[in-house]
Every structure is written in C-alpha cells, then in structure tokens.
Write a protein that holds these residues in place. Sequence first.
Motif, PDB file in Angstrom:
ATOM      1  N   UNK A  95       0.797  -1.237   0.000  1.00  0.00           N
ATOM      2  CA  UNK A  95       0.000   0.000   0.000  1.00  0.00           C
ATOM      3  C   UNK A  95       0.836   1.298   0.000  1.00  0.00           C
ATOM      4  N   UNK A  96       2.154   1.201  -0.188  1.00  0.00           N
ATOM      5  CA  UNK A  96       2.934   2.440  -0.331  1.00  0.00           C
ATOM      6  C   UNK A  96       3.251   2.641  -1.812  1.00  0.00           C
ATOM      7  N   UNK A  97       2.804   3.790  -2.340  1.00  0.00           N
ATOM      8  CA  UNK A  97       3.024   4.060  -3.764  1.00  0.00           C
ATOM      9  C   UNK A  97       4.396   4.667  -3.993  1.00  0.00           C
ATOM     10  N   UNK A  98       4.820   5.523  -3.073  1.00  0.00           N
ATOM     11  CA  UNK A  98       6.066   6.264  -3.275  1.00  0.00           C
ATOM     12  C   UNK A  98       6.590   6.739  -1.932  1.00  0.00           C
ATOM     13  N   UNK A  99       7.892   6.881  -1.828  1.00  0.00           N
ATOM     14  CA  UNK A  99       8.454   7.328  -0.547  1.00  0.00           C
ATOM     15  C   UNK A  99       9.620   8.271  -0.791  1.00  0.00           C
ATOM     16  N   UNK A 100       9.783   9.214   0.093  1.00  0.00           N
ATOM     17  CA  UNK A 100      10.959  10.105   0.070  1.00  0.00           C
ATOM     18  C   UNK A 100      11.485  10.157   1.504  1.00  0.00           C
ATOM     19  N   UNK A 101      12.771   9.848   1.654  1.00  0.00           N
ATOM     20  CA  UNK A 101      13.338   9.769   3.006  1.00  0.00           C
ATOM     21  C   UNK A 101      14.302  10.925   3.211  1.00  0.00           C
ATOM     22  N   UNK A 102      14.156  11.597   4.337  1.00  0.00           N
ATOM     23  CA  UNK A 102      15.018  12.755   4.639  1.00  0.00           C
ATOM     24  C   UNK A 102      15.753  12.556   5.960  1.00  0.00           C
ATOM     25  N   UNK A 103      16.996  13.025   6.007  1.00  0.00           N
ATOM     26  CA  UNK A 103      17.722  12.941   7.271  1.00  0.00           C
ATOM     27  C   UNK A 103      17.301  14.060   8.213  1.00  0.00           C
ATOM     28  N   UNK A 104      17.184  13.741   9.487  1.00  0.00           N
ATOM     29  CA  UNK A 104      16.897  14.761  10.494  1.00  0.00           C
ATOM     30  C   UNK A 104      18.231  15.108  11.145  1.00  0.00           C
ATOM     31  N   UNK A 105      18.587  16.400  11.096  1.00  0.00           N
ATOM     32  CA  UNK A 105      19.910  16.823  11.579  1.00  0.00           C
ATOM     33  C   UNK A 105      19.805  17.479  12.952  1.00  0.00           C
ATOM     34  N   UNK A 106      20.757  17.180  13.823  1.00  0.00           N
ATOM     35  CA  UNK A 106      20.909  17.895  15.095  1.00  0.00           C
ATOM     36  C   UNK A 106      22.393  18.193  15.253  1.00  0.00           C
ATOM     37  N   UNK A 107      22.728  19.433  15.546  1.00  0.00           N
ATOM     38  CA  UNK A 107      24.132  19.853  15.697  1.00  0.00           C
ATOM     39  C   UNK A 107      25.005  19.397  14.525  1.00  0.00           C
ATOM     40  N   UNK A 108      24.485  19.494  13.293  1.00  0.00           N
ATOM     41  CA  UNK A 108      25.278  19.157  12.114  1.00  0.00           C
ATOM     42  C   UNK A 108      25.442  17.672  11.871  1.00  0.00           C
ATOM     43  N   UNK A 109      24.734  16.836  12.638  1.00  0.00           N
ATOM     44  CA  UNK A 109      24.853  15.378  12.445  1.00  0.00           C
ATOM     45  C   UNK A 109      23.478  14.791  12.188  1.00  0.00           C
ATOM     46  N   UNK A 110      23.430  13.734  11.388  1.00  0.00           N
ATOM     47  CA  UNK A 110      22.148  13.073  11.154  1.00  0.00           C
ATOM     48  C   UNK A 110      21.806  12.268  12.411  1.00  0.00           C
ATOM     49  N   UNK A 111      20.626  12.511  12.960  1.00  0.00           N
ATOM     50  CA  UNK A 111      20.261  11.781  14.190  1.00  0.00           C
ATOM     51  C   UNK A 111      19.134  10.776  13.969  1.00  0.00           C
ATOM     52  N   UNK A 112      18.362  10.931  12.887  1.00  0.00           N
ATOM     53  CA  UNK A 112      17.340   9.936  12.559  1.00  0.00           C
ATOM     54  C   UNK A 112      16.874  10.175  11.123  1.00  0.00           C
ATOM     55  N   UNK A 113      15.986   9.303  10.649  1.00  0.00           N
ATOM     56  CA  UNK A 113      15.420   9.463   9.299  1.00  0.00           C
ATOM     57  C   UNK A 113      13.908   9.644   9.416  1.00  0.00           C
TER      58      UNK A 113
END
Length: 500
Positions: free
Chosen positions: A421-439
């Motif tokens: 049931x997922x047609x399309x997805x776009x994943x973005x990095x969540x940044x804290x203090x210049x580092x990726x901390x989650x997606x």
Amino acid sequence: MFILEKLAQYARTGRTAIVYGDDSLSFAALERRSNAFARYLLDTLADDRTPVMIYGHKELSIPACMFGCLKSGRGYVPVDTTFPPERVRQIAAQVQPKLVIDLAGAGVGAPVVLDADALEAVLAAPAEPVARENWVLPAQTAYILFTSGSTGTPKGVQITAGNIAAFREGVAPWFDLDVDGGRFLNEISYSFDVSVCALYDALSRGMTLYTVDKTTLGDTKKLFAALRASDVDVWVSTPSLAEICVQSEQFTNALLPHVKRFVFCGEVLTKKLAAQMMERFPGVPILNAYGPTEATVLVTAAEMTRDMLQSDRPTPIGYAFSNVTARIVSESGEALPDGEAGELLLLGESVSPGYFGRPDLNAKSFFIDEKTGLRGYHTGDLCYRLDGLIYYCGRLDSQVKLNGFRVELEDVENNLARVENIARAAVLPVMTDGKVTSLTAFILLQSPDGLSALKRGQKIRAALSGVLPSYMVPRKFVALDAFPLNTNGKVDKKSLAALL
Ligand code: AMP
C-alpha cells in the motif's frame, strides 16, 4: 600475507589474541583453528575460490574462519546479525557462496552450511599449518563488505590482500605506538571495515582485542563495565560511540588509565566531541581519520589540536596517507586550487578493484588515471584542502551516516516502495548539531488505509525491519496526499525538509 605470518609468530608467545566476555582466544588457538579451517576448505571446496559467507556477530570463531579462508586462498564475506535474514539472502543471491557459516540462523541455502556446532567440530580438528603457496595472493579478494546500495539491494565492495597491505602501510605512522602487545578496542562489527584496524593492524602487532558486542553497546551499565575491564591502550571507534560515553561523567582517564590514542573515523567528528575528549583525557592524542570502504578503511588522518577546534572551519579529516593521492576536482574533473571545494578523488594501491558483479556501478565510481596508471575512486564527498589538510563539507549525493552507519536514502526509499500500500516514498535525514540523528519517511499511500499515524508507523516499521537493518528504518513516517515536485518533476526534497 603479513597478518598470517604474524599469527604464526605470536602463536609461539602464549599471548591472548581476543577477549570476549569471560571467553578468550590465544594467538596459538587462533593459529591452530584457522589452520584447521583452511584445511577443511581445501578438502571441501578444492579449487573453487568463491568467497565464504559468514553470518554472525562477534563470536570468537569468526576471526579463525576469516584467517582460515585467507590461508586457503579464498576470501570471505562477513555479514553481521544487524542484517535481517532477507537482506542476508539478497547478499547470498549475489555471492552464490558454496559454503556458508550460519551462526545466527539466516537460513541461507548453499551446498555446505555450517552452524555453530558443525563449525566447532571443524575448528577443533587437529591440523598442520597450510603451505604458503595456498595463501591468498595480493591481487586476490580477501573480503567483500556489503554496504547500502541506492537500488535497494546492498552492493559488495571487494578488497584484495594487496589493498589491505597498502592500508597497513598508509596507516602505520598514525597507529605506530611502538607497542608490542597492548590492548585494542574491538567495537566495530566485522561487516564494517573499521574492524579491519583490529583484525589486520592490532593483531599483527600482537595486541589483544577487547570485544564489545552489540548487547553491551546497548546497555550503558554493561558498556562501562566492559570498558573498565578492557583497559585499552588504543581506542578506534566512530564518534557516535564516544558521544554515548561522554554523557557519563565516568568517561575519563580514570576509566581508561592506559589509553594512548583515540582514533575516530567513519563520520563527522564534531568539534564539541573533540573538545570534550581533550578535556576528559588530557594529553591523549585525539585523531580524526577518514576513508570509504572502497579505498580500504582509512586514507587520511590528523591529530586534533585546540587551534583546529577554535577555527571557523569544519574539523579537518586529515592529511592524505603517503601512499594515497587525494585530488579535489570540479564537476568537469578539473583539479581545484587550495581552498576550493569539489569532489574528493582517491587514487592508489588501497583502492578496491570494484563492486562485486556490478560493472554498471564500477564504470561510474572507479577509474584508471591516464597519467599515473593509478586506480581511482570517486568518493562523492565534497572537500577542500588547505596547507595539506583536507576538510569535509558533506556529500554530493544522498548518502548519509547515521550513528556511524552508511545509508543510501534511496535504499530506504526503494524498500519502502515495496511495502504493501505504499506508492512512493521520500526519506530525509533529520539533523541535530550538524549530524544526522534519525530518518523521516514521507509516503504516498496507494489507497486510504484508515489507520492512525501511530498504527501505520508500526505496520511499516514491522515490514521494513524484515528487510533492512534496524539502523536504516526511519523513526517517523508522514503520509502526504501529494509530493511537492520541482521543475524537472522530481520530488522537491527542499520543500519536504520544511515539514521536518
Ligand atoms: P564507509 O564506507 O562506511 O566507511 O563510509 C565512508 C563515508 O563516510 C565517507 O565517504 C564519508 O562520507 C564518511 N566519513 C568517513 N570518515 C569520515 C570523517 N572522519 N569525517 C566525515 N565523514 C566521514
């Protein structure tokens, strides 16, 4: 191979090679058991050189198998248990191994599959050393490490025995502590290439590896008890581990009174962490080192100084090793002057011969330099150089580092698009203090599912965790009615970033 010669040498000393919890393995046992495995491979597989797949975590039997493979003239593919069985099967489908060591029940099909008990019987058999003519040659594959691939299936970086020799030569001035013996932190999973520092460099100096497994890493109390017991001389890890440790006031030189050097690699070392480390461990050198798996572990390093931390520039990733040519080029491939940022190209003996069975990717990422004849690799890293020091400014593509793990965002997107049931997805990095901390994953549903965001998230997470390692599973899922598109019809990630 140097490491194989050294194993035989230290086997005569009574030294301990690896400690794991209450268990340990002497160099003599490592030598004996790797000989037994090499003999078994020569008998069982004869001339077939297909790499052996090893699925497990930090079991003491794994290094014996790895060195046994090399002694029998074949490589190995270590796959950590952070990879779920489906991803392990995708790797097996590419490698087509004739022999699989399955210590964690991945259920991979192969003509020969050894579980922990069957393997123990092989390793315990008495065996004479294997003649050197059988050992893996410099041009032959020693290991293949599978890393996130943008198509949604992992890609295997092949590393030869010659690549490892070049890495050891390049890193020597940075690791050379004049130690004969000593204790080395063995924290990184064997399927990530930073573990090569422990397996090929520390062991070849007769050091003892102090293993910290993933259960211990996930439990602060256990972690500190393990670190105290380790009393390591050399610490090599991603900054992420030290970031967890500095949260506790216990993390000082009273915990590790003999530590002589910290080496951080694999992701951005923030100035904040470098400064905290200098404060907690006064006088102990803090090194930032850099390298992609494709150029064998590390290719640059520098000791951090207070001046570097006070400057407006990012933390430098270091000077290129003496046997590595680091070129910074424009989009059209022109060499850029000092101070100008462009893609970092790496050339030299430590550059991999390419991805396993992927001529399409190899043509894009690897090249032979016409002038020098050196093998080169496009890192995709945006860097500039000043006074010989290289500074990292980010990626030119959508690869990110999350807690030290390499993740292609398209890998996650493609796997999400395969979820029901997922047609399309776009994943973005969540940044804290210049580092990726989650997606965070933005998704378009094929049809309304009537689920709450919480329930939907649980369902998607469950589906993804069957195919992706947990570090690649987004923390948040946001369903949208439509994706913002930019003028060329692609998903406009900048607009999506505003929704984070
Ligand atoms: P891997 O192949 O998993 O070691 O990942 C290699 C990538 O990690 C590099 O291409 C960089 O993007 C990143 N990386 C490695 N070391 C560093 C470092 N010291 N500082 C910043 N990024 C790093």
